[in-house]
Motif scaffolding. Structure first.
Motif, PDB file in Angstrom:
ATOM      1  N   LYS A 198      20.264  57.512  36.173  1.00 20.73           N
ATOM      2  CA  LYS A 198      20.508  57.679  37.609  1.00 20.73           C
ATOM      3  C   LYS A 198      21.294  56.531  38.206  1.00 20.73           C
ATOM      4  O   LYS A 198      21.852  56.689  39.295  1.00 20.73           O
ATOM      5  CB  LYS A 198      19.211  57.930  38.362  1.00 20.73           C
ATOM      6  CG  LYS A 198      18.203  56.830  38.243  1.00 20.73           C
ATOM      7  CD  LYS A 198      17.001  57.167  39.112  1.00 20.73           C
ATOM      8  CE  LYS A 198      16.182  55.911  39.325  1.00 20.73           C
ATOM      9  NZ  LYS A 198      15.368  55.980  40.525  1.00 20.73           N
ATOM     10  N   SER A 199      21.384  55.379  37.557  1.00 19.08           N
ATOM     11  CA  SER A 199      22.189  54.258  38.057  1.00 19.08           C
ATOM     12  C   SER A 199      22.853  53.444  36.956  1.00 19.08           C
ATOM     13  O   SER A 199      23.781  52.697  37.229  1.00 19.08           O
ATOM     14  CB  SER A 199      21.316  53.286  38.862  1.00 19.08           C
ATOM     15  OG  SER A 199      20.754  53.912  39.973  1.00 19.08           O
ATOM     16  N   ARG A 200      22.355  53.561  35.728  1.00 15.27           N
ATOM     17  CA  ARG A 200      22.760  52.665  34.655  1.00 15.27           C
ATOM     18  C   ARG A 200      24.100  53.070  34.047  1.00 15.27           C
ATOM     19  O   ARG A 200      24.338  54.244  33.766  1.00 15.27           O
ATOM     20  CB  ARG A 200      21.679  52.686  33.562  1.00 15.27           C
ATOM     21  CG  ARG A 200      21.917  51.774  32.384  1.00 15.27           C
ATOM     22  CD  ARG A 200      20.799  51.941  31.347  1.00 15.27           C
ATOM     23  NE  ARG A 200      19.511  51.488  31.852  1.00 15.27           N
ATOM     24  CZ  ARG A 200      19.059  50.242  31.735  1.00 15.27           C
ATOM     25  NH1 ARG A 200      19.764  49.328  31.098  1.00 15.27           N
ATOM     26  NH2 ARG A 200      17.879  49.918  32.219  1.00 15.27           N
ATOM     27  N   TYR A 201      24.966  52.090  33.838  1.00 18.53           N
ATOM     28  CA  TYR A 201      26.180  52.300  33.055  1.00 18.53           C
ATOM     29  C   TYR A 201      25.879  51.915  31.593  1.00 18.53           C
ATOM     30  O   TYR A 201      25.006  51.101  31.335  1.00 18.53           O
ATOM     31  CB  TYR A 201      27.315  51.392  33.542  1.00 18.53           C
ATOM     32  CG  TYR A 201      28.035  51.823  34.795  1.00 18.53           C
ATOM     33  CD1 TYR A 201      27.352  52.108  35.966  1.00 18.53           C
ATOM     34  CD2 TYR A 201      29.429  51.895  34.822  1.00 18.53           C
ATOM     35  CE1 TYR A 201      28.034  52.474  37.124  1.00 18.53           C
ATOM     36  CE2 TYR A 201      30.114  52.250  35.979  1.00 18.53           C
ATOM     37  CZ  TYR A 201      29.407  52.544  37.118  1.00 18.53           C
ATOM     38  OH  TYR A 201      30.082  52.901  38.263  1.00 18.53           O
ATOM     39  N   TYR A 202      26.646  52.473  30.680  1.00 21.93           N
ATOM     40  CA  TYR A 202      26.528  52.086  29.269  1.00 21.93           C
ATOM     41  C   TYR A 202      27.879  51.590  28.780  1.00 21.93           C
ATOM     42  O   TYR A 202      28.922  52.154  29.127  1.00 21.93           O
ATOM     43  CB  TYR A 202      26.083  53.285  28.412  1.00 21.93           C
ATOM     44  CG  TYR A 202      24.691  53.748  28.751  1.00 21.93           C
ATOM     45  CD1 TYR A 202      23.583  53.290  28.049  1.00 21.93           C
ATOM     46  CD2 TYR A 202      24.472  54.631  29.815  1.00 21.93           C
ATOM     47  CE1 TYR A 202      22.294  53.708  28.376  1.00 21.93           C
ATOM     48  CE2 TYR A 202      23.188  55.042  30.156  1.00 21.93           C
ATOM     49  CZ  TYR A 202      22.109  54.575  29.435  1.00 21.93           C
ATOM     50  OH  TYR A 202      20.842  54.985  29.770  1.00 21.93           O
ATOM     51  N   LYS A 203      27.824  50.516  27.998  1.00 21.06           N
ATOM     52  CA  LYS A 203      29.035  50.020  27.331  1.00 21.06           C
ATOM     53  C   LYS A 203      28.717  50.078  25.842  1.00 21.06           C
ATOM     54  O   LYS A 203      28.145  49.154  25.268  1.00 21.06           O
ATOM     55  CB  LYS A 203      29.341  48.586  27.788  1.00 21.06           C
ATOM     56  CG  LYS A 203      30.604  48.022  27.172  1.00 21.06           C
ATOM     57  CD  LYS A 203      30.871  46.608  27.684  1.00 21.06           C
ATOM     58  CE  LYS A 203      32.138  46.048  27.068  1.00 21.06           C
ATOM     59  NZ  LYS A 203      32.386  44.678  27.567  1.00 21.06           N
TER      60      LYS A 203
END
Ligand SMILES: [Cu+2]
Length: 496
Positions: free
Chosen positions: A251-256
């Motif tokens: 719901k808010s987290r980005y992934y790299k």
């Protein structure tokens, strides 16, 4: 615009043409190269198809509260589809008719939105514009033809910061049988990334925790999940390609995403299907709501373990401090002999960008303001939060260029319902390789330009930040397409 050939282009412009280069390796992909049960520990169950017609997929989804084991010994009362997190995977072929019998057994109203699909407004799952919210104990049937191949997902569009945070989301995989020739990788996996916030008492965190400041940042869960599991296992034969369809449903987290030194992602597709041509990436950054279609080739000695990780990604103020790198998938190399097959065929498609002829230009600023007295934060498009917003107007056949300037200290992954767009560079040329997007990251203090075309399907189509707290905090508006402005109904509370 210099980049467009003369003439009008139709909205559906992907041509799976005969332009498939180097397709001289037909033997590559017809059977699995992996060990049996290579993906057993990670593969998501599919929703059973109740309809015998091979071109109709008919499923049942019941939203209900069920115990969910976040990690061994930590069980919460989560919100699930059919008792599962993620919900069962919807798997169809492009052009199939999909029927979803949805029953709401939650204590609150809900709906299902099909993220990225270009379907009629009545099927889009947005209360007030598509349908009435489905009240507790009620049912609703979604029924439409699936228009595009690619990796999509589904989730509620009522109080979604809470409902998605509590566990309501699932993968939606639309296959194109013709891709067996263009892509030619048999071993495929859908990877859905999400997180869940659990408090010290072992219960789901209050969705309003941290108050207005928590909203302004965008609350991230403290348990990172891959297909609903913590660091699941995957087996890999050294040298054998695997095709992963990856969804960021947090719901808010980005992934790299990072596979470690020496490994790259061959990105072949994005939100709306295959790219014009593939690109090699060391890291794969996925904003909330974005997807990627990649080929990876693990290599190593028998028993060696590789780890798919998420590195720190700076999405704005305070987003990298006191955070750690996340382990996502533990990949163990099997004792099968190293696979030394032919190199992968090149993915080469003809994608024709929308014509920018007669383009209507719009400028938008993403803003964050703080009330001097209450100290409450409020997001908006041009300082207008969704509950005071007027929609963006468009007519059928409009092509529009939107210049979006993010003046806030946080990045915003903006999602347009119902239509694909292209991202333009500083010279207003579509970014190469061409790709269809429905969600674009607008990094903090940066500007992005989008080329969008509204070719069909009148309706009121939301355009909002997919950090769901930000949408709830004001960062939501809509395109009012081919409808009189008098017919615009103000955005209702909870429609985000
Ligand atoms: Cu945002």
């Amino acid at each position: 615009m210099a980049y467009m050939p003369a003439g009008r282009q139709l909205g559906r412009a992907i041509v799976l043409a005969a332009a498939i280069a180097a397709a001289a390796t037909p033997a590559l992909a017809q059977e699995s190269l992996q060990a049996s049960r290579w993906d057993e520990a990670i593969r998501m169950p599919e929703a059973p198809d109740l309809n015998p017609d091979p071109h109709i997929v008919e499923i049942e989804l019941e939203a209900r509260v069920e115990p969910f084991e976040v990690e061994p010994g930590l069980i919460v009362d989560a919100w699930t589809y059919n008792g599962m997190i993620p919900g069962p995977m919807i798997r169809v072929n492009v052009g199939d008719r999909l029927i979803v019998h949805f029953t709401n057994s939650l204590p609150d109203p809900s709906t299902i939105h099909y993220h990225g699909l270009r379907i009629p407004i009545a099927m889009d799952g947005v209360p007030g514009y598509s349908q009435d919210p489905v009240k507790p104990g009620e049912s609703f049937t979604y029924d439409y033809v699936v228009p595009d191949a690619g990796i999509f997902w589904y989730h509620p569009h009522v109080m979604s910061a809470m409902q998605v945070g509590f566990g309501l989301y699932g993968a939606f995989w639309v296959e194109d049988p013709a891709e067996a020739e263009t892509v030619a990788v048999e071993d495929e996996l859908v990877i859905l990334l999400s997180d869940m916030a659990v408090n010290k008492q072992g219960e789901l965190e209050d969705p309003n925790s941290g108050g207005s400041a928590g909203m302004a940042f965008g609350r991230e869960g403290n348990h990172v999940l891959v297909n609903g599991k913590k660091t699941p296992q995957l087996l890999a034969r050294s040298g054998a390609p695997q095709r992963w369809h990856i969804i960021n449903a947090a719901k808010s987290r980005y992934y790299k995403l990072d596979l470690g030194a020496g490994f790259t992602f061959t990105r072949i597709g994005g939100d709306g299907g295959l790219l014009e041509y593939s690109v090699e990436e060391d890291f794969l950054v996925l904003g909330v709501g974005e997807r990627a279609d990649v080929i990876i080739t693990p290599r190593g000695a028998s028993g060696e373990e590789l780890m798919l990780r998420s590195q720190l990604h700076d999405r704005g103020y305070g987003s990298t401090e006191l955070r750690s790198i996340q382990d996502l998938v533990a990949i163990t190399i099997t004792d099968q002999p190293e696979y030394a097959g032919s190199p992968l065929p090149e993915v080469q498609l003809t994608i024709v960008p929308y014509s920018a002829e007669g383009t209507i230009r719009r400028e938008m600023e993403l803003t964050l303001d703080q009330d001097a007295i209450t100290k409450r934060f409020e997001y908006g498009f041009d300082k207008v939060p969704y509950w005071k917003a007027r929609p963006i107007l468009a007519d059928l056949g409009d092509t529009q260029i939107w210049t979006i300037n993010n003046t806030t200290p946080w990045s915003h992954p903006l999602h347009l319902h119902g239509f694909f767009f292209m991202v333009l560079d500083e010279n207003e040329e579509p970014v190469r390789p061409y790709e269809w997007k429905d969600t674009v990251d607008v990094p903090f203090k940066e500007t992005r330009r989008l080329l969008v075309r509204f070719g069909e399907r009148p309706g009121t189509w939301l355009f909002h930040c997919h950090i769901l707290d930000h949408a709830a905090g004001g960062l939501l508006t809509a395109v009012h397409l081919a409808l009189p402005i008098e017919d615009f109904k103000p955005f209702g509370a909870g429609a985000h």
